[in-house]
Design a protein around this motif. Sequence first.
Motif, short mmCIF file in Angstrom:
data_model
loop_
_atom_site.label_atom_id
_atom_site.label_comp_id
_atom_site.label_asym_id
_atom_site.label_seq_id
_atom_site.Cartn_x
_atom_site.Cartn_y
_atom_site.Cartn_z
N GLY A 19 0.77 -1.25 0.03
CA GLY A 19 -0.20 -0.12 0.11
C GLY A 19 0.79 1.16 0.08
N GLY A 20 0.32 2.52 0.22
CA GLY A 20 0.83 3.68 0.17
C GLY A 20 1.41 3.96 -1.05
N PRO A 21 2.62 4.75 -1.11
CA PRO A 21 3.21 5.01 -2.55
C PRO A 21 3.92 3.90 -3.25
N GLU A 22 4.06 2.91 -2.47
CA GLU A 22 4.72 1.75 -2.93
C GLU A 22 3.52 0.97 -3.95
N GLY A 23 2.38 1.06 -3.42
CA GLY A 23 1.45 0.29 -4.33
C GLY A 23 0.81 1.20 -5.47
N ASP A 24 0.87 2.41 -5.08
CA ASP A 24 0.15 3.46 -6.17
C ASP A 24 0.72 4.73 -6.03
N ALA A 25 1.14 5.31 -7.06
CA ALA A 25 1.77 6.66 -6.94
C ALA A 25 0.82 7.91 -6.39
N GLY A 26 1.23 8.70 -5.43
CA GLY A 26 0.35 9.77 -5.06
C GLY A 26 0.63 11.06 -5.76
N LEU A 27 -0.27 12.12 -5.70
CA LEU A 27 0.01 13.13 -6.06
C LEU A 27 -1.12 14.36 -5.36
N THR A 28 -0.35 15.31 -5.09
CA THR A 28 -1.33 16.34 -4.41
C THR A 28 -2.56 16.72 -5.22
N GLY A 29 -3.65 17.01 -4.38
CA GLY A 29 -4.88 17.62 -4.95
C GLY A 29 -5.62 16.41 -5.89
N ARG A 30 -5.51 15.41 -5.80
CA ARG A 30 -6.17 14.23 -6.68
C ARG A 30 -7.37 13.75 -5.75
N LYS A 31 -7.77 14.12 -4.75
CA LYS A 31 -9.14 13.78 -3.75
C LYS A 31 -9.68 14.73 -3.37
N ILE A 32 -9.97 15.44 -4.57
CA ILE A 32 -10.84 16.62 -4.31
C ILE A 32 -12.35 16.46 -3.93
N ILE A 33 -12.79 15.38 -4.26
CA ILE A 33 -14.27 15.09 -4.00
C ILE A 33 -14.37 14.58 -2.60
N VAL A 34 -13.31 13.64 -2.20
CA VAL A 34 -13.18 13.26 -0.69
C VAL A 34 -12.82 14.45 0.14
N ASP A 35 -12.18 15.67 -0.33
CA ASP A 35 -11.84 16.68 0.40
C ASP A 35 -13.26 17.48 0.73
N THR A 36 -13.87 17.25 -0.03
CA THR A 36 -15.22 18.37 -0.17
C THR A 36 -16.37 17.79 0.57
N TYR A 37 -17.38 17.39 -0.48
CA TYR A 37 -18.68 17.14 0.03
C TYR A 37 -18.94 15.50 -0.68
N GLY A 38 -18.09 14.81 -1.19
CA GLY A 38 -18.42 13.57 -1.29
C GLY A 38 -19.21 13.28 -2.41
N GLY A 39 -19.13 14.20 -3.55
CA GLY A 39 -19.89 14.20 -4.70
C GLY A 39 -21.55 14.67 -4.63
N TYR A 40 -21.65 15.20 -3.63
CA TYR A 40 -23.16 15.57 -3.24
C TYR A 40 -23.24 17.06 -3.80
N ALA A 41 -22.25 17.77 -3.86
CA ALA A 41 -22.19 19.08 -4.43
C ALA A 41 -21.05 19.37 -5.45
N PRO A 42 -21.15 20.27 -6.34
CA PRO A 42 -19.90 20.47 -7.38
C PRO A 42 -18.64 20.85 -6.58
N HIS A 43 -17.78 20.48 -7.48
CA HIS A 43 -16.39 21.13 -6.90
C HIS A 43 -15.68 22.00 -8.01
N GLY A 44 -15.30 23.02 -7.60
CA GLY A 44 -14.81 24.04 -8.45
C GLY A 44 -13.32 23.48 -9.16
N GLY A 45 -12.58 24.41 -9.99
CA GLY A 45 -11.66 24.02 -10.88
C GLY A 45 -10.20 23.47 -10.24
N GLY A 46 -10.10 23.86 -8.81
CA GLY A 46 -8.86 23.74 -8.31
C GLY A 46 -8.87 22.93 -7.16
N ALA A 47 -7.76 22.57 -6.63
CA ALA A 47 -7.54 21.62 -5.53
C ALA A 47 -7.12 22.57 -4.39
#
Length: 380
Positions: free
Chosen positions: A223-251
């Motif tokens: 797991g972690g970065p050994e199992g999959d590459a990671g990148l800043t700002g790639r979990k924007i829906i997790v960070d906000t409302y879980g898909g219940y509302a729109p997300h803007g253009g930036g992380a």
Amino acid sequence: MEKIRNLFTSEAVSIGHPDHVCDMISDSILDACLAQDKNSRVACETLAKDDNIVLAGEITTNAKIEVEQIVKDTIRKIGYTYTPKVLNLISKQSPDIAQGVDIGGAGDQGIMFGYANSETPEYMPLAITMAHDLVKLATKLRQTGEFKYAMPDMKSQVTLEYIQGETTKIDTMLMSIQHTEDYNEKEFKNFIVDNIMSCVAKKYDLNTDFKVLINPTGKFVIGGPEGDAGLTGRKIIVDTYGGYAPHGGGAFSGKDPSKVDRSAAYMARYLAKNIVASGITKECLIQLSYAIGVVQPISIFVDCKGSSSVPVDRIVEAIYSNFDLSPKGIIDKLQLQCPVFSNTCNGGHFGRKFLDEDELLECSWERLDSVGVFENLTRV
């Protein structure tokens, strides 16, 4: 008339997930800069793969920080034991951008959304709130040693059943949790059901006879970065409302508050939450839009999904009349030059509190200190 049945799903990830590893590194660098220089300009991106960490972006600050040490400390804080190799490609902020920001304008163009509803005491959608609760509880139990075999990389997913728009029950809970090679599968899965999933379901007075999925591929050792590459700002829906509302253009992560991607999204959430808490609506979505170098937003959009007792144009007018939505106005209102941002990488950016030196603090953008502005709209 047949009742309409819908299923809605949200997911969350732990601090050990490779993308949130990167978010936490970027925000830890931001916090270190702000701790010494509150006017730091930071746009820090992180890429993680195996034990390699690549840093890129632009930082202009008077702070003296040890970037490599911050990366190593963050990796260790998350729970990984390897020593990362760091490639630092960070430069200074472009003077073309700085000339607009220096006069109080937005650091970029963009659209940002904020949302709140009355489904939970935190004024957040229930599915994402529960998904975060699952990984936060699992992480806490791993850190205390109660959750045997568990490793830092975790994901959760919660599917809720709605009938006529009202929550009725949990349909499915899914957790994928990294574990040691020598784990006892039955003991491991029973612990997840009994001490994590069922606890979260009971917290919200919901059913415990939901469908259960745990590590559906069979095992999750790498797991972690050994199992999959990671990148800043790639979990924007997790960070906000879980898909219940729109997300803007930036992380959000790695960006100082002069970047409206972050600060205006926090302000939009603050406004939406205070509007719903005032009792004039059960749901509120707000969009703010900005142009680079321009001080005030070029548009404000409010949508209460037909649930408002007050005309929407009056809500918009109240926002214009009572709040300074310039980057500086938002920063001052929400006190966004404090080094608190690495805390947002554990449990989402909204609807939560965080520990700071053992004291439970509310995120400034979650405060309910402007409810009266919107309550007054019913008295006119």
